[in-house]
Design an enzyme around this catalytic site. Structure first.
Site, PDB file in Angstrom:
ATOM      1  N   ASN A 170      43.915  44.131  39.897  1.00 42.71           N
ATOM      2  CA  ASN A 170      44.109  43.430  41.173  1.00 42.71           C
ATOM      3  C   ASN A 170      43.860  41.919  41.094  1.00 42.71           C
ATOM      4  O   ASN A 170      43.492  41.281  42.066  1.00 42.71           O
ATOM      5  CB  ASN A 170      43.272  44.091  42.282  1.00 42.71           C
ATOM      6  CG  ASN A 170      41.787  44.016  42.022  1.00 42.71           C
ATOM      7  OD1 ASN A 170      41.364  43.573  40.973  1.00 42.71           O
ATOM      8  ND2 ASN A 170      40.997  44.443  42.987  1.00 42.71           N
TER       9      ASN A 170
ATOM     10  N   TYR B  66      29.811  45.441  35.987  1.00 44.62           N
ATOM     11  CA  TYR B  66      30.191  46.361  37.069  1.00 44.62           C
ATOM     12  C   TYR B  66      29.202  47.520  37.209  1.00 44.62           C
ATOM     13  O   TYR B  66      29.577  48.582  37.727  1.00 44.62           O
ATOM     14  CB  TYR B  66      31.602  46.898  36.820  1.00 44.62           C
ATOM     15  CG  TYR B  66      32.692  45.942  37.260  1.00 44.62           C
ATOM     16  CD1 TYR B  66      32.822  45.538  38.586  1.00 44.62           C
ATOM     17  CD2 TYR B  66      33.629  45.458  36.347  1.00 44.62           C
ATOM     18  CE1 TYR B  66      33.826  44.679  38.996  1.00 44.62           C
ATOM     19  CE2 TYR B  66      34.648  44.586  36.752  1.00 44.62           C
ATOM     20  CZ  TYR B  66      34.729  44.213  38.079  1.00 44.62           C
ATOM     21  OH  TYR B  66      35.740  43.370  38.493  1.00 44.62           O
TER      22      TYR B  66
ATOM     23  N   HIS C  49      38.560  38.741  41.194  1.00 44.75           N
ATOM     24  CA  HIS C  49      37.298  39.311  41.677  1.00 44.75           C
ATOM     25  C   HIS C  49      36.552  38.242  42.462  1.00 44.75           C
ATOM     26  O   HIS C  49      36.702  37.045  42.179  1.00 44.75           O
ATOM     27  CB  HIS C  49      36.420  39.750  40.494  1.00 44.75           C
ATOM     28  CG  HIS C  49      35.009  40.068  40.898  1.00 44.75           C
ATOM     29  ND1 HIS C  49      34.640  41.278  41.436  1.00 44.75           N
ATOM     30  CD2 HIS C  49      33.882  39.312  40.888  1.00 44.75           C
ATOM     31  CE1 HIS C  49      33.351  41.253  41.722  1.00 44.75           C
ATOM     32  NE2 HIS C  49      32.862  40.070  41.400  1.00 44.75           N
TER      33      HIS C  49
END
Ligand code: CMP
Length: 140
Positions: free
Chosen positions: A113, A50, A116
């Site tokens: 969430n 990231y 990805h």
């Protein structure tokens, strides 16, 4: 145009036991799974993946979340795979994700969430080899 994209079933979804349901949606969505592995990332590995978000306020928290447990990176192939996988995932924030999308159905928050996906061909070109050596990808 046939494309490859890097997908990750994130630690929250693996921990909840919904990885199989997400894999089913991937297959029903017409994607071919070319590679898959269950890995528990170190903080350094998550930070490197990231790195594009390094300046964001959520970077440290995101890296911690991604190391909470194993995740399942995948290489998906299909027609317009990058955008189609993003459509199937839904918006980053599950509260804003459309009904029927993976994040709407399985994500708990904008950080946790569930999944990805690469956001461009350039991202896919960085992200796929971040997790997979050429010999781990099975072309069909
Ligand atoms: P992903 O598609 O993997 O890309 C970057 C990730 O950062 C994103 O999913 C979320 O997990 C996380 N993220 C993005 N925006 C925020 C935010 N505002 N707060 C916390 N985490 C975020």
């Amino acid at each position: 145009m046939t494309q490859r994209t890097l997908a990750i079933i994130k630690p929250d979804a693996v921990a909840k036991g919904v990885a199989g349901q997400i894999l089913g949606r991937i297959e029903q969505g017409g994607f071919t799974i070319l590679a898959a592995k269950l890995i528990h990332m170190s903080r350094e590995q998550a930070a490197g993946f990231y790195i594009v978000h390094k300046a964001r306020p959520f970077y440290a928290s995101l890296c911690a979340f991604m190391t909470e447990g194993p995740c399942l990176p995948l290489v998906l192939e299909g027609d317009e795979a990058i955008q189609r996988w993003r459509d199937l995932m839904g918006a980053t924030d599950p509260a804003k994700a459309a009904p029927g999308t993976i994040r709407r159905d399985f994500a708990a928050s904008i950080e946790a969430n569930a999944v990805h996906g690469s956001d461009s061909p350039e991202s896919a070109a960085f992200e796929i080899p971040y997790f997979f050596a050429a010999l781990e990808i099975c072309p069909r």
